[in-house]
Enzyme design. Structure first.
Site, PDB file in Angstrom:
ATOM      1  N   LYS A 112       0.818  -1.215   0.000  1.00 54.90           N
ATOM      2  CA  LYS A 112       0.000   0.000   0.000  1.00 54.90           C
ATOM      3  C   LYS A 112       0.854   1.268   0.000  1.00 54.90           C
ATOM      4  O   LYS A 112       0.466   2.278  -0.571  1.00 54.90           O
ATOM      5  CB  LYS A 112      -0.950   0.007   1.205  1.00 54.90           C
ATOM      6  N   LYS A 197      -4.653 -10.886  -5.471  1.00 55.89           N
ATOM      7  CA  LYS A 197      -5.859 -11.074  -4.661  1.00 55.89           C
ATOM      8  C   LYS A 197      -7.037 -10.276  -5.218  1.00 55.89           C
ATOM      9  O   LYS A 197      -6.852  -9.172  -5.713  1.00 55.89           O
ATOM     10  CB  LYS A 197      -5.546 -10.598  -3.238  1.00 55.89           C
ATOM     11  N   LYS A 200     -10.888  -5.025  -3.005  1.00 59.84           N
ATOM     12  CA  LYS A 200     -12.000  -4.104  -3.268  1.00 59.84           C
ATOM     13  C   LYS A 200     -11.663  -3.077  -4.318  1.00 59.84           C
ATOM     14  O   LYS A 200     -12.530  -2.574  -5.004  1.00 59.84           O
ATOM     15  CB  LYS A 200     -12.350  -3.355  -1.985  1.00 59.84           C
TER      16      LYS A 200
END
Ligand code: AMP
Ligand code: TRP
Length: 331
Positions: A112, A197, A200
């Site tokens: 991130k 993965k 969202k």
């Protein structure tokens, strides 16, 4: 009685990954066999660039979807993290327990922070300290188990280390929790990019099935899933990640073992169609209950209000004890 705590971040619409990796077990199993708390962890959504109105909307939607997925407020506690001050209070003590090196080793932080840099945003300090808040979420409730998808196990391991260290330094205060993962679909992969993965907020939504996607959209996304150049249907995550992902999704939906399922298919097309149908059927009742709940927003608000009250009462004594243990004066 066993205590369970878990949470979901309101950073995007909930996905099939969230459901198969975490939420479905909360609803079908965890709430029946333990004293369970499930939380919309909104403070965690502030660790990256965000739009306040969107976070507000997604927090309400996530809470509504948790109820739609079958969490029963008579059986478990559903609440919003920022409604209970104990999380932030304990997070500070966790920052005083963890080391800078430990935080920097977290995979989620590495990914991130790289993302934030790439989009020209600064890396927020809270992104680094995120696991301290997550540890506080769990330890404040003396949770024994933390049902999460595979991507969160590193954070739960760190939480265990912090609990043990704190207890050793200051006396027994926290229960040392453990992560529990689903047997199948602990890591649902992006349908367009089966080596990453299903998250969202992946760049394009084409590989992500959202819980509120309509059946036609689900079909289209699954039928267009990237598969591999081979022809055989095998369950091999390394050699055939796209096919393995579809087998796992189908297996998780129908309660079958992905390896065994593989032997029953001779074509990717039929596998995709069955997987699409299974996902549509899996989501149908959730979507129906969601529609009913949206029509009654007062009910969801009331559930969250009561949930926060219960959660506060549970967390307060533990967090107070931790404050005393480190040497802070009683007010
Ligand atoms: P998050 O969306 O990061 O707040 O995740 C909420 C829960 O869903 C956590 O327990 C995650 O581990 C789980 N989860 C998220 N994405 C996936 C995925 N693609 N596969 C399996 N579990 C997931
Ligand atoms: N970090 C988790 C995620 O990204 C969300 C979360 C925050 C959580 N606090 C938690 C999960 C406590 C389990 C327990 O998915």
């Amino acid at each position: 009685m066993t205590r369970i705590f878990s949470g979901v971040k309101p950073t995007g619409h909930l996905t099939l990954g969230n459901y198969l990796g975490a939420v479905r077990r909360w609803a079908e199993d965890d709430q029946y066999r333990a004293e369970a708390l499930f939380c919309v962890v909104d403070l965690h959504a502030l660790t990256m660039e965000h739009d306040p109105a969107r976070v507000r909307r997604l927090s309400r939607q996530a809470a509504t979807l948790l109820l739609a997925a079958g969490l029963d407020p008579e059986r478990c506690t559903v609440f919003v993290q920022s409604h209970v001050d104990e999380h932030a209070r304990l997070s500070y003590l966790m920052e005083c327990t963890a080391t800078d090196g430990e935080m920097r080793r977290m995979i989620q932080y590495k990914e991130k922070s790289a993302q934030a840099k790439a989009s020209g945003d600064g890396v927020r300090l809270s992104l680094l300290t995120y696991p301290a808040l997550m540890a506080a979420d769990i330890l404040a409730y003396s949770a024994d188990e933390v049902p999460v998808g595979e991507d969160q196990t590193q954070h739960v391991e760190l939480t265990r280390d912090l609990a043990v260290r704190f207890n050793q330094r200051y006396g027994h205060t926290f229960v040392v929790p453990k992560a529990t993962e689903p047997v199948v679909a602990a890591r649902v992969m992006d349908l367009q990019d089966p080596t990453s993965k299903m998250g969202k907020s992946h760049a394009s939504g084409a590989g992500i099935v959202y819980l509120l996607d309509e059946p036609g959209v689900v079909h289209k996304k699954v039928m267009r899933a990237v598969t591999d150049s081979g022809r055989e249907v095998v369950h091999d995550r390394a050699a055939s990640p796209g096919v393995a992902n579809l087998l796992e999704v189908l297996g998780a939906c129908t309660g079958q073992e992905p390896g065994a399922l593989a032997g029953t298919y001779t074509s990717y097309g039929v596998l995709k169609k069955d997987a699409a149908d299974a996902v549509v059927e899996l989501l149908r009742p959730v979507q129906e209950r969601h529609a009913a709940l949206v029509a009654d927003p007062g009910h969801v608000e009331e559930v969250l209000r009561r949930g926060a009250g219960r959660a506060r009462a549970m967390a307060r004594p533990t967090v107070d004890a931790a404050y005393r243990a480190v040497g802070l004066l009683e007010p």
